[in-house]
Scaffold this active site. Sequence first.
Site, PDB file in Angstrom:
ATOM      1  N   ARG A   1      35.881  39.853  46.763  1.00  0.00           N
ATOM      2  CA  ARG A   1      36.237  39.066  45.566  1.00  0.00           C
ATOM      3  C   ARG A   1      35.816  37.634  45.850  1.00  0.00           C
ATOM      4  O   ARG A   1      36.288  37.014  46.808  1.00  0.00           O
ATOM      5  CB  ARG A   1      37.739  39.141  45.308  1.00  0.00           C
ATOM      6  CG  ARG A   1      38.207  38.071  44.327  1.00  0.00           C
ATOM      7  CD  ARG A   1      39.632  38.250  43.843  1.00  0.00           C
ATOM      8  NE  ARG A   1      39.719  39.353  42.920  1.00  0.00           N
ATOM      9  CZ  ARG A   1      40.757  39.580  42.113  1.00  0.00           C
ATOM     10  NH1 ARG A   1      41.796  38.773  42.126  1.00  0.00           N
ATOM     11  NH2 ARG A   1      40.758  40.608  41.292  1.00  0.00           N
TER      12      ARG A   1
ATOM     13  N   HIS B   1      33.894  42.060  36.552  1.00  0.00           N
ATOM     14  CA  HIS B   1      35.060  42.679  37.200  1.00  0.00           C
ATOM     15  C   HIS B   1      34.969  44.187  36.956  1.00  0.00           C
ATOM     16  O   HIS B   1      35.746  44.762  36.182  1.00  0.00           O
ATOM     17  CB  HIS B   1      36.345  42.091  36.610  1.00  0.00           C
ATOM     18  CG  HIS B   1      37.572  42.316  37.428  1.00  0.00           C
ATOM     19  ND1 HIS B   1      37.569  43.027  38.618  1.00  0.00           N
ATOM     20  CD2 HIS B   1      38.871  41.933  37.228  1.00  0.00           C
ATOM     21  CE1 HIS B   1      38.809  43.060  39.107  1.00  0.00           C
ATOM     22  NE2 HIS B   1      39.607  42.405  38.285  1.00  0.00           N
TER      23      HIS B   1
ATOM     24  N   GLN C   1      37.951  46.677  37.291  1.00  0.00           N
ATOM     25  CA  GLN C   1      38.858  46.537  36.162  1.00  0.00           C
ATOM     26  C   GLN C   1      38.326  47.344  34.980  1.00  0.00           C
ATOM     27  O   GLN C   1      39.074  48.086  34.325  1.00  0.00           O
ATOM     28  CB  GLN C   1      38.978  45.048  35.785  1.00  0.00           C
ATOM     29  CG  GLN C   1      39.988  44.779  34.696  1.00  0.00           C
ATOM     30  CD  GLN C   1      41.405  45.076  35.138  1.00  0.00           C
ATOM     31  OE1 GLN C   1      41.844  44.592  36.162  1.00  0.00           O
ATOM     32  NE2 GLN C   1      42.125  45.885  34.371  1.00  0.00           N
TER      33      GLN C   1
ATOM     34  N   ASP D   1      42.918  38.490  28.087  1.00  0.00           N
ATOM     35  CA  ASP D   1      42.952  38.023  29.483  1.00  0.00           C
ATOM     36  C   ASP D   1      43.329  36.541  29.447  1.00  0.00           C
ATOM     37  O   ASP D   1      43.327  35.909  28.377  1.00  0.00           O
ATOM     38  CB  ASP D   1      41.560  38.243  30.120  1.00  0.00           C
ATOM     39  CG  ASP D   1      41.495  37.842  31.598  1.00  0.00           C
ATOM     40  OD1 ASP D   1      42.561  37.679  32.228  1.00  0.00           O
ATOM     41  OD2 ASP D   1      40.363  37.685  32.116  1.00  0.00           O
TER      42      ASP D   1
ATOM     43  N   CYS E   1      44.293  42.868  31.734  1.00  0.00           N
ATOM     44  CA  CYS E   1      43.993  43.152  33.149  1.00  0.00           C
ATOM     45  C   CYS E   1      45.116  42.679  34.064  1.00  0.00           C
ATOM     46  O   CYS E   1      45.252  43.180  35.172  1.00  0.00           O
ATOM     47  CB  CYS E   1      42.683  42.491  33.535  1.00  0.00           C
ATOM     48  SG  CYS E   1      42.663  40.717  33.219  1.00  0.00           S
TER      49      CYS E   1
ATOM     50  N   ARG F   1      44.042  51.114  38.337  1.00  0.00           N
ATOM     51  CA  ARG F   1      43.143  50.461  39.289  1.00  0.00           C
ATOM     52  C   ARG F   1      43.079  51.307  40.571  1.00  0.00           C
ATOM     53  O   ARG F   1      42.015  51.519  41.139  1.00  0.00           O
ATOM     54  CB  ARG F   1      43.646  49.039  39.619  1.00  0.00           C
ATOM     55  CG  ARG F   1      43.585  48.037  38.472  1.00  0.00           C
ATOM     56  CD  ARG F   1      42.159  47.663  38.121  1.00  0.00           C
ATOM     57  NE  ARG F   1      41.432  47.145  39.263  1.00  0.00           N
ATOM     58  CZ  ARG F   1      41.513  45.887  39.728  1.00  0.00           C
ATOM     59  NH1 ARG F   1      42.260  44.997  39.101  1.00  0.00           N
ATOM     60  NH2 ARG F   1      40.815  45.504  40.783  1.00  0.00           N
TER      61      ARG F   1
END
Length: 305
Positions: free
Chosen positions: A101, A128, A131, A224, A264, A292
Amino acid sequence: MKRDFLSVRDFTREEILESFELAMDMKKDRAKYAEALKGQALALIFEKPSLRTRTTFDIGIQQLGGYSLYLSPAEINLGKRESVYDVAKNLERMVQGIMIRTFAHSIVEDMAKFASIPIINGLTDLLHPCQGMADYLTLLEYKGKLDNSLKMVYVGDGNNVAHSLMFAGARLGVNVTVVCPRGFEPNLNVFRTATEDAKVTGAVIEVTNDIPTGVKNADAVYTDVWASMGQESEAAERRRIFMPYQVNSKLMSYAKDDALFMHCLPAHRGDEVTDEVIDAANSVVFPEAENRLHAQKAVMYKLMK
Ligand code: CP
Ligand code: NVA
């Protein structure tokens, strides 16, 4: 040849659907996969904070019989203490996969180029993908299909999460509409690429600034945070611009009656979403977070088995 997962586009439509089958089987029968990646080590490089990504990769690799190693910014200081090339060349001799990340997307691309082991993108400023996988796995579970009879509507900043939703929707054939304030549209290259991919699957990818037309007929409304990690200094200015795009009961009333609410997480309650919406019966944010784990176990299996 080793494979990486830097973008949802690294998988074909068939591979994404196979991953979802596998993820659902892993969810149903965890024991069956308890030794699938026996003894394999996954390095987790984090240059930004995380709750879900860290926990689900850490637990996920263990549930597959492997183990993980967490490397914080303090340990690596990527590109400053040591070059991306040198980090890749060291780690490929010590572990069997790397999840990373970070900020610039080019860092994960470089890591994938230099390392002989699979690289998994755990979020960059651009994408992402893990996700996106969990999001459509959740949509499949709740709607029982993934095709262009479904409309996924993302409301808010045209960011990394929006980009992966567009890529995955285009690959899978699910229509995606992004509703955002002027000046905060998704990346133009991402939009163009998703539009090209969507031609193959029959999906429609749209971007609009208009809330009622954009949200109309939504099967899922997704949002988000308004300021992503790294944009903290813009938070106050963004709050002012994005407030009209808050996902509240009025905005949800433009969607279908049975529309899901998705996020998310982490959520900033009272900003991009109200308590009323995130705590409503049709909100699937926690099953989505759990997915996830299952979606990423399937990705790890596909890359590392
Ligand atoms: N959704 C998500 O990636 O959460 P974290 O930032 O907590 O990992
Ligand atoms: N867009 C957000 C997603 C967090 C999971 C960020 O990049 O901070």
